[in-house]
Design an enzyme around this catalytic site. Sequence first.
Site, PDB file in Angstrom:
ATOM      1  N   HIS A 219     -10.312   3.099  -2.105  1.00  0.00           N
ATOM      2  CA  HIS A 219     -10.461   1.883  -2.905  1.00  0.00           C
ATOM      3  C   HIS A 219     -10.937   2.231  -4.313  1.00  0.00           C
ATOM      4  O   HIS A 219     -11.896   2.976  -4.484  1.00  0.00           O
ATOM      5  CB  HIS A 219     -11.491   0.963  -2.227  1.00  0.00           C
ATOM      6  N   SER A 220     -10.272   1.677  -5.326  1.00  0.00           N
ATOM      7  CA  SER A 220     -10.699   1.918  -6.714  1.00  0.00           C
ATOM      8  C   SER A 220     -11.604   0.788  -7.162  1.00  0.00           C
ATOM      9  O   SER A 220     -11.301  -0.388  -6.927  1.00  0.00           O
ATOM     10  CB  SER A 220      -9.493   1.974  -7.637  1.00  0.00           C
ATOM     11  N   CYS A 222     -13.388  -2.174  -8.790  1.00  0.00           N
ATOM     12  CA  CYS A 222     -12.944  -3.331  -9.554  1.00  0.00           C
ATOM     13  C   CYS A 222     -14.154  -4.248  -9.658  1.00  0.00           C
ATOM     14  O   CYS A 222     -14.415  -5.029  -8.746  1.00  0.00           O
ATOM     15  CB  CYS A 222     -11.768  -4.012  -8.859  1.00  0.00           C
ATOM     16  N   GLN A 238      -9.342  -7.159  -0.370  1.00  0.00           N
ATOM     17  CA  GLN A 238      -8.937  -5.887   0.248  1.00  0.00           C
ATOM     18  C   GLN A 238     -10.155  -5.063   0.677  1.00  0.00           C
ATOM     19  O   GLN A 238     -10.168  -4.473   1.752  1.00  0.00           O
ATOM     20  CB  GLN A 238      -8.106  -5.052  -0.743  1.00  0.00           C
ATOM     21  N   GLU A 260     -12.527   2.472 -12.355  1.00  0.00           N
ATOM     22  CA  GLU A 260     -12.331   1.066 -12.735  1.00  0.00           C
ATOM     23  C   GLU A 260     -11.045   0.894 -13.553  1.00  0.00           C
ATOM     24  O   GLU A 260     -10.714   1.731 -14.401  1.00  0.00           O
ATOM     25  CB  GLU A 260     -13.556   0.618 -13.529  1.00  0.00           C
ATOM     26  N   THR A 282       0.658  -6.699 -16.185  1.00  0.00           N
ATOM     27  CA  THR A 282      -0.368  -5.663 -16.045  1.00  0.00           C
ATOM     28  C   THR A 282       0.116  -4.287 -16.537  1.00  0.00           C
ATOM     29  O   THR A 282      -0.634  -3.535 -17.159  1.00  0.00           O
ATOM     30  CB  THR A 282      -0.862  -5.606 -14.567  1.00  0.00           C
ATOM     31  N   ASP A 294      -0.985   3.853 -14.595  1.00  0.00           N
ATOM     32  CA  ASP A 294      -2.041   4.217 -13.657  1.00  0.00           C
ATOM     33  C   ASP A 294      -2.616   5.561 -14.089  1.00  0.00           C
ATOM     34  O   ASP A 294      -1.897   6.551 -14.120  1.00  0.00           O
ATOM     35  CB  ASP A 294      -1.431   4.321 -12.251  1.00  0.00           C
ATOM     36  N   ARG A 296      -5.355   6.977 -12.658  1.00  0.00           N
ATOM     37  CA  ARG A 296      -6.302   7.472 -11.642  1.00  0.00           C
ATOM     38  C   ARG A 296      -5.947   8.874 -11.160  1.00  0.00           C
ATOM     39  O   ARG A 296      -4.786   9.252 -11.150  1.00  0.00           O
ATOM     40  CB  ARG A 296      -6.295   6.525 -10.419  1.00  0.00           C
ATOM     41  N   THR A 317      -3.349   0.748   2.837  1.00  0.00           N
ATOM     42  CA  THR A 317      -2.861   0.603   1.460  1.00  0.00           C
ATOM     43  C   THR A 317      -1.455   0.024   1.439  1.00  0.00           C
ATOM     44  O   THR A 317      -0.727   0.096   2.436  1.00  0.00           O
ATOM     45  CB  THR A 317      -2.844   1.971   0.732  1.00  0.00           C
TER      46      THR A 317
END
Length: 362
Positions: A219-220, A222, A238, A260, A282, A294, A296, A317
């Site tokens: 999980h990232s 947020c 989630q 984040e 987005t 993205d 990450r 996921t």
Amino acid sequence: MNFSPDQNELMARARADLRMGVPVVVDGPTPLLAATAETLNTDRLGTMMALSQDAMLVVTARRAATLKAAAYDGDLARVKLPRDATLAWVNGIADPAGDLMHPMKGPLSCARGGNVETHRFAIQLAKAARLLPAVVCIPLEHALSFAAEHNLVYLSAHSGQAMLDASSPLHSVISARLPMEVSEAGRLHVFRPEDGGEEHYAIEIGKPDRAEPLLTRLHSACFTGDLMGSLKCDCGPQLRAALAQMGDEGHGVLLYMNQEGRGIGLANKMRAYSLQDQGFDTVEANHRLGFEDDERDFRLGAAILKSMGFSKARLLTNNPRKVAMMCENGIDVTERVPLHVGENPHNHAYLATKVAKSGHLK
Ligand SMILES: Nc1nc2c(ncn2[C@@H]2O[C@H](COP(=O)(O)OP(=O)(O)OP(=O)(O)O)[C@@H](O)[C@H]2O)c(=O)[nH]1
Ligand SMILES: [Zn+2]
């Protein structure tokens, strides 16, 4: 005995300096004095322009596309600073906030040819500092002595880039019991990277068998969704659904990664939200800011799982990239467990864009 910081430690200092608006010296084929546009002040910009006729604002090709500036360097564009450039001018190029109100920024003249390794590293450093990827640069002749004279961080672009590409090793700092609503048998582990970057967490529920596939959520962070109950995304639901499933099954590990805004930081995510209010989706918003969709580093999650003794996962996921990155980094994903929760009228378009543009599975 040597107390001098090594290159890794200097990188952490460089990120902190850039965030405060202090320039750093980057050595390489074309040595530079580099400062991020977002944090630079008028004084330092003036001093840089007084030192050199060849000041440039380096932006990513993503940002250059919106600016209609020529990205001769492929992934970068080096916009020449006009002699009368002000801080407002620099910020207008760097930050898309005013793009729609002041669409005519040009004509922008861009440099071409030569080696841009140092420029590219400066942009990567700005991203690592969670700042807008836009860097004011001037060439330096005697990089090392300039850095020493002005007490500035001195970095080699070559070894610095190799460190950014490698992703820093993480070490377990501490773990302690954490009784939670979903399970009283919770445990929180804290992991700290060697490079002075963000810590990440693993929330272990129960006592998962290391030989069995582990129910896992990567999980990232947020802040808006996880903590504020934002309706713009599905992160909060989630997070809670994943923990609830682990509680129901009696075991699992939720990796809470402090990445984040898909790795651009909360300030940039809010910049993206402000662009979304102007009608961009987005992905478009990230690009206009100069970022990839993205940013990450999913390798970190696999590294944490391996250090905890796991090698097989049932991954909660909808994002096939997470599955692929886990597999590439030594975690065998035996099952993808879909996680569709929390759709509402505010995040409907966001979720649809993830499916249409980011490869998310329905
Ligand atoms: N840049 C940016 N980040 C966003 C936006 N909305 C949400 N996020 C971030 O996106 C990330 C979502 O993370 P996850 O839910 O782990 O990842 P995912 O790629 O959607 O994949 P799954 O949820 O696993 O299917 C969090 O870091 C959020 O802060 C946005 O509009 N722009
Ligand atoms: Zn979110």
